[in-house]
Design a protein around this motif. Structure first.
Motif: not given
Length: 487
Positions: A55, A57, A96, A98, A137, A139-140
């Motif tokens: 992920v 971030r 991904k 976030k 937060m 996310h996708w």
């Protein structure tokens, strides 16, 4: 260019305003002459690596501060991760992501990912509020072609004020398409965020974003938050990612020496082939990517012209480009770019019609946070007809990609083809779109469609739609509780 296309392009630049005699219109005369003495600020790049869980971030903090925009004065401003505007976010198809979005302001706001195809609960519209001191937060997974998108607040009734104070930034998406295009951020791949402002004598932003026909039309144009800017060019070709981040103003972009340049992408990503132009128009929320060639030692000014459109008053010099005496070689613009799939509505496709009148309603209804206006089956391709009976508007649809089929019966200019999410709707015109909807279903969390002139959006020229499993359209409640989505 086909004659009808030429006439349409001309209309985009020369359509006279139906409201030109309306005393509520707030035209702005050009600001003072500028000497281009300030180096162009290039927003910092926020491009984190993936963690061990795969992920990426991103951390964004909305905050208030003070910024020197005019010489010798400090302007109260808002920004992300700084006092004014925000960093350029960058991610790739398949990533991904976030976000941790902290609201350090004294009032509620939101952050909308404009141009992003993602679940409604992650969209950042008015149903995903962030209270002061809270962290949101979303996310996708990035699942769309390379494009220049952006992010900005979307609180209903306050979007115009929050964007005007400085909350906006670019969001660049990459994919694995191997094209020899300028891609060195800040060197030959430059963001240009265009915004107009008014200033009080003490240097603070002036004007009321919710007064007048269009809100504020400022007499100072900022590029990346910089007034009076110049940029030193070091390569033979430069890719500019241009965002109209203004509340209302239309820009009719051209170079002072009338040089041609190539459009390679618009809202939804790369075109099939570059389009050579000498001028183009952008309404609020629209983006375009262009490639400009330079000769060693030359200087040229990027301008916007007053072509008689009600949201494009004034001739302004925007940015002086100064080429070095020796330039790094750059390859020619590729003859072919991407292969964006045509968005084609099937026979018998549903046609939805939307009438824009005044500045506060669509189809005679003002925005209602608890009302679902349209229910769409996942994956559908529909025809949307936008009829505008008054002064200029434009139209943005969240989540989707669309192609402009017709503008008052004529094809759009070639640079406005490809996939888009925002379109100009001139006075007294009908625009037809082929709209491709995604497959994220949620019967209670809506997406928005609205005029992207922010004064109009905040006044109620906005509606809501949900995407649902095909065959369940008649099972959806058209009444929802406010603020679905939460934090």
């Amino acid at each position: 260019m086909h004659r009808r296309q030429f006439l349409t392009a001309a209309a985009l630049s020369a359509l006279a305003a139906a409201c030109s005699s309306d005393p509520a219109v707030d035209p702005a005369s050009p600001g003072p002459e500028i000497d281009f003495g300030t180096p162009l600020r290039v927003p910092p790049l926020l491009n984190p690596k993936s963690g061990k869980d795969g992920v990426r971030r991103f951390e964004l903090s909305m905050q208030a501060g003070r910024t020197q925009i005019l010489a010798g004065k400090r302007t109260p401003t808002w920004g992300f991760n700084g006092a004014f505007l925000g960093p350029t976010l960058r991610a790739s198809r398949g990533d991904k992501v976030k976000m941790a979005v902290r609201n350090g302001l004294s009032e509620l706001s939101t952050v909308h990912w404009h141009g992003m195809r993602l679940p409604a609960r992650m969209d950042g519209g008015p149903h995903q509020p962030i209270e002061p001191g809270a962290v949101w937060m979303p996310h996708w997974t990035i699942d769309q072609p390379a494009a220049t998108s952006w992010y900005h607040p979307h609180p209903h009734g306050a979007t115009a004020e929050h964007v005007y104070r400085g909350l906006a930034g670019m969001f660049i998406l990459d994919d694995d398409l191997d094209l020899d295009l300028p891609a060195d951020y800040g060197i030959d791949d430059i963001p240009l965020i265009l915004q107009d402002k008014k200033f009080a004598p003490d240097g603070s932003f002036d004007g009321d974003p919710l007064k007048g026909t269009f809100g504020i039309l400022g007499d100072h144009i900022l590029v990346n938050g910089t007034y009076n800017p110049h940029l030193r060019v070091t390569t033979e070709r430069v890719r500019f990612r241009v965002l109209n981040g203004s509340n209302a103003r239309m820009y009719n972009l051209a170079f002072a020496d009338k040089r041609s340049f190539h459009v390679i992408a618009n809202d939804g990503g790369l075109l099939g082939a570059p389009v050579e132009v000498e001028t183009l128009s952008l309404t609020p929320g629209e983006r375009v990517e262009i490639i400009v060639a330079f000769a060693p030692g030359e200087q040229v000014i990027l301008r916007t012209a007053d072509n008689g459109v009600d949201i494009g008053e004034g001739d302004f010099d925007l940015l002086k480009l100064i080429a070095a005496k020796q330039l790094k070689p750059a390859p020619a613009v590729p003859a072919r770019l991407a292969s964006p799939a045509a968005i084609t509505a099937p026979a018998g496709a549903k046609v939805r019609r939307f009438k824009l009148s005044g500045h506060d309603a669509i189809n005679g209804k003002a925005m209602d946070m608890t009302r679902i206006d349209e229910v769409v089956p996942a994956g559908a391709v529909e025809i949307w007809e936008i009829e505008n009976n008054v002064y200029s508007h434009n139209f943005h649809i969240h989540e989707v990609a669309f192609q402009v089929l017709e503008m008052d019966g004529s094809a759009p200019p070639p640079y406005a083809t490809g996939h888009k999410d925002t379109v100009y709707v001139p006075s007294k015109s009908v625009v037809r779109l082929a709209v491709q909807f995604g497959r994220y279903t949620d019967p209670v969390s809506p997406y928005m469609y609205h005029c992207h002139i922010l004064r109009h959006e905040d006044s109620g020229m906005m509606g809501q739609f949900v995407i649902v499993e095909p065959g369940t359209e008649n099972q959806v409640s058209l009444s929802i509780p406010a603020h679905i989505g939460g934090h």
